[in-house]
Design a protein around this motif. Sequence first.
Motif, short mmCIF file in Angstrom:
data_model
loop_
_atom_site.label_atom_id
_atom_site.label_comp_id
_atom_site.label_asym_id
_atom_site.label_seq_id
_atom_site.Cartn_x
_atom_site.Cartn_y
_atom_site.Cartn_z
N GLU A 77 0.75 -1.16 0.02
CA GLU A 77 0.02 0.00 -0.05
C GLU A 77 0.91 1.24 0.22
OE1 GLU A 77 -3.05 2.13 3.06
OE2 GLU A 77 -2.86 0.28 3.05
N GLU A 78 1.90 1.13 0.73
CA GLU A 78 3.00 2.33 0.77
C GLU A 78 3.53 2.54 -0.55
OE1 GLU A 78 6.57 3.97 3.60
OE2 GLU A 78 5.53 2.24 4.26
N ARG A 79 4.01 1.53 -1.23
CA ARG A 79 4.66 1.81 -2.61
C ARG A 79 3.60 2.11 -3.45
NH1 ARG A 79 6.91 -3.36 -0.91
NH2 ARG A 79 5.28 -4.44 -2.00
N ASP A 82 3.05 5.84 -2.85
CA ASP A 82 4.24 6.80 -3.75
C ASP A 82 4.11 6.84 -5.25
OD1 ASP A 82 5.36 6.94 -1.32
OD2 ASP A 82 6.85 5.38 -1.40
N LYS A 83 3.57 5.75 -5.71
CA LYS A 83 3.49 5.70 -7.20
C LYS A 83 2.33 6.49 -7.52
CE LYS A 83 3.61 1.77 -9.63
NZ LYS A 83 3.04 0.64 -10.14
N LEU A 84 1.47 6.63 -7.04
CA LEU A 84 0.07 7.41 -6.98
C LEU A 84 0.66 8.91 -7.01
CD1 LEU A 84 -2.86 7.99 -7.57
CD2 LEU A 84 -3.19 7.82 -5.06
N PHE A 137 -3.28 11.27 -17.07
CA PHE A 137 -4.78 10.91 -16.28
C PHE A 137 -5.25 9.60 -16.17
CE2 PHE A 137 -5.47 15.42 -17.36
CZ PHE A 137 -5.73 16.22 -16.04
N ASP A 138 -5.24 8.73 -17.25
CA ASP A 138 -5.45 7.26 -17.05
C ASP A 138 -4.63 6.66 -16.21
OD1 ASP A 138 -7.67 7.63 -19.16
OD2 ASP A 138 -6.21 6.80 -20.89
N THR A 142 -5.82 4.90 -12.68
CA THR A 142 -5.48 3.24 -12.43
C THR A 142 -4.79 3.30 -11.09
OG1 THR A 142 -5.37 2.96 -14.86
CG2 THR A 142 -4.44 1.51 -13.60
N GLU A 143 -3.76 4.12 -10.87
CA GLU A 143 -3.08 3.75 -9.84
C GLU A 143 -4.02 4.07 -8.44
OE1 GLU A 143 -0.35 2.56 -9.67
OE2 GLU A 143 0.29 2.72 -11.69
#
Length: 330
Positions: A77-79, A82-84, A137-138, A142-143
């Motif tokens: 969840e933390e990773r 970060d990606k988001l 935006f897509d 998704t993230e």
Amino acid sequence: MNHDRMRLASALLGVTAIAAIALVPVTPAQADPSIKDVKSKVDRLYHEAEQAQERYNDAKLDLADLRSDLAALRADEERQSDKLEAVRDQVADSVLRGYQGESISTVGQVVVSDDPTAFLGQLSTMSGFNDLQDTMFDAYSTELEALDLRREATADRAAEIAETTEQLAAEQESVDEKLADAKDVLADLEAEERERLLSASRSGEARLPASVPASGRAAAAVAYAMAQVGDAYVYGATGDNAFDCSGLTMRAWGAAGVGLPHSSSAQYSSGPHISASALQPGDLVFYYSPISHVGMYIGNGLIVHAANPGTGVAVSGLYSMPYVGAVRPG
């Protein structure tokens, strides 16, 4: 005459009353329970406590797995967060540049261009920029969805942990209650009768074999288990001087370098299943349905096992309990 008749009638009534009294069944005093009955009740309570203890052991294993899963989910969840955040920054930067007129500036450069080739190149560049915005935006959407899924999974696993923790407390309470009931039954007996009861419980033990023909890891496991004969039975114990049934087999095979879970039902899945006719010393043997007791086969139709609090670790017959099956660890 009437007086004589009255005396005769009175006498007859008296005889009838005596006869009636004689015919009334006399209820015998409640007989004290026999040693056999009491032993059966105590053994039943011991087994019910052992069943609860084995369920407790299973719940502990489940809890450990759940906590491991929860830690992995939280790290994931933390990773994902970060990606988001990285995608969010890219989208915000793209929108900001659009508001600042970067796209309009590009259009102006294309319109005033005298070179058709340059015009087409710039047009392609602007289209690519717009496509990049759509892609970002897509990606953001998704993230974000992936993060929501991970958060939901984390919350579900945390709820399972809470439920399993409650189950542990309930099973421990059941163990304590059954053991207390067994102690109360024993306490109601006089000291001499209680000793006779415990002696009757121990009378089912088999004589220790002079030697056990085993080799390899099985020899080390059998040697450890046999060295504990006479030790106490304590619910949940794994040694060094007291064991429950799965605690003894876990430690015995641990001494041989083989890891087993502290649970009879889990140990039933720890190796290939062996038929009774193919049993070898060191094989684990399982009892009751659902499985709630485990011992170790030592040959000649005998097992060594942590039996119950009244018997401790002892040698018994292979079929002294309802037999279910066998497993060969290692």
